[in-house]
Design a protein around this motif. Sequence first.
Motif, PDB file in Angstrom:
ATOM      1  N   LEU A 298      41.014  52.864  37.719  1.00  0.00           N
ATOM      2  CA  LEU A 298      40.770  51.847  36.690  1.00  0.00           C
ATOM      3  C   LEU A 298      42.085  51.206  36.251  1.00  0.00           C
ATOM      4  N   ILE A 299      43.121  52.017  36.071  1.00  0.00           N
ATOM      5  CA  ILE A 299      44.424  51.489  35.668  1.00  0.00           C
ATOM      6  C   ILE A 299      44.967  50.537  36.736  1.00  0.00           C
ATOM      7  N   ILE A 300      44.871  50.942  38.006  1.00  0.00           N
ATOM      8  CA  ILE A 300      45.340  50.090  39.102  1.00  0.00           C
ATOM      9  C   ILE A 300      44.526  48.797  39.157  1.00  0.00           C
ATOM     10  N   PHE A 301      43.211  48.925  38.979  1.00  0.00           N
ATOM     11  CA  PHE A 301      42.325  47.752  38.985  1.00  0.00           C
ATOM     12  C   PHE A 301      42.690  46.783  37.860  1.00  0.00           C
ATOM     13  N   LEU A 302      42.989  47.320  36.674  1.00  0.00           N
ATOM     14  CA  LEU A 302      43.337  46.465  35.539  1.00  0.00           C
ATOM     15  C   LEU A 302      44.700  45.799  35.736  1.00  0.00           C
ATOM     16  N   LEU A 303      45.640  46.520  36.327  1.00  0.00           N
ATOM     17  CA  LEU A 303      46.944  45.913  36.639  1.00  0.00           C
ATOM     18  C   LEU A 303      46.758  44.766  37.635  1.00  0.00           C
ATOM     19  N   PHE A 304      45.892  44.993  38.614  1.00  0.00           N
ATOM     20  CA  PHE A 304      45.589  43.975  39.618  1.00  0.00           C
ATOM     21  C   PHE A 304      44.923  42.760  38.962  1.00  0.00           C
ATOM     22  N   SER A 305      43.957  42.993  38.088  1.00  0.00           N
ATOM     23  CA  SER A 305      43.259  41.886  37.435  1.00  0.00           C
ATOM     24  C   SER A 305      44.180  41.124  36.504  1.00  0.00           C
ATOM     25  N   TRP A 306      45.116  41.845  35.883  1.00  0.00           N
ATOM     26  CA  TRP A 306      46.052  41.234  34.928  1.00  0.00           C
ATOM     27  C   TRP A 306      47.075  40.361  35.640  1.00  0.00           C
ATOM     28  N   GLN A 307      47.747  40.942  36.638  1.00  0.00           N
ATOM     29  CA  GLN A 307      48.856  40.242  37.279  1.00  0.00           C
ATOM     30  C   GLN A 307      48.404  39.263  38.364  1.00  0.00           C
ATOM     31  N   LEU A 308      47.428  39.647  39.182  1.00  0.00           N
ATOM     32  CA  LEU A 308      47.038  38.799  40.313  1.00  0.00           C
ATOM     33  C   LEU A 308      45.907  37.838  39.945  1.00  0.00           C
TER      34      LEU A 308
END
Length: 273
Positions: free
Chosen positions: A12-22
């Motif tokens: 979930l953390i990786i997914f949120l970082l991906f959604s935030w930055q990319l």
Amino acid sequence: MQKKEILPLLLLIIFLLFSWQLIGGIFMLAFISFFPSNEIIASYLSVNIPSLTLFIFSIIGTRVVFNCSLNTMISERKHKGGSYLITALIAFALIFLSSIISYKNLSLDQHTIKIKLIMLFIVLAITPIQCISEEYLFRVLLSRIINTDKNSSKLLISFISGLLFLFAHMVNNPEFKVSSYFLLSLYYFTFGFLAMYLGIHFSDFTYPIVIHIVNNLYSALIVGYKDSPLKSAPIFISDKIPSPLLSTVTLICIFAFTYHYVKKWELKFIEEN
């Protein structure tokens, strides 16, 4: 946090970082292609698109992974609303005092009343979303990775949070070009560290969220500076960034006073019950 929940949490953390930055970055570029970013309202909205994206995906991701709301994750113990209000007043008073000492050569912002009113509503609507999404990613979710019952674990996860919060704010941040690199790094690290520790200690991340919101609202609506990465239309504008050292000291005082007040309030509540 049980071991079987750690993997979904990390994903979930990786997914949120991906959604935030990319994903957020793509939406931001698309927005800029339609609206000129040199216009203050469009500029403010475009910069905040990644935060809005992060907030939306945080709601969705948390519901899918944990089958609960953000509120449930943010606060394990519900404190009275008055304690949050006192925290906001403490933060505002100390930031106001700090700005009086720190800012020099203040001038009235030259944007029109119409622009200021539009920005007022936009800032009041977006800032809580912006701060909640950052605190949720950098504090709430991160705090659940390890057992924080031990004080050493609290310090470790707070240190990690401080570093991550610092690195996130170093990316394309013009502040680091016009101020002391070390002192500005210390400021962001201190914010991340203290916010995590306060939230863990009281099992309630509403307190650091309130402090974060007050801090951002103050710079966006009352006193801003020309090199701010988040352009807005505050009442006053300064030529220079506020002293990072004084800002760090102010942060420490805000979190210390909040810690003392909430601790005192909890003891009083226990005695009465």
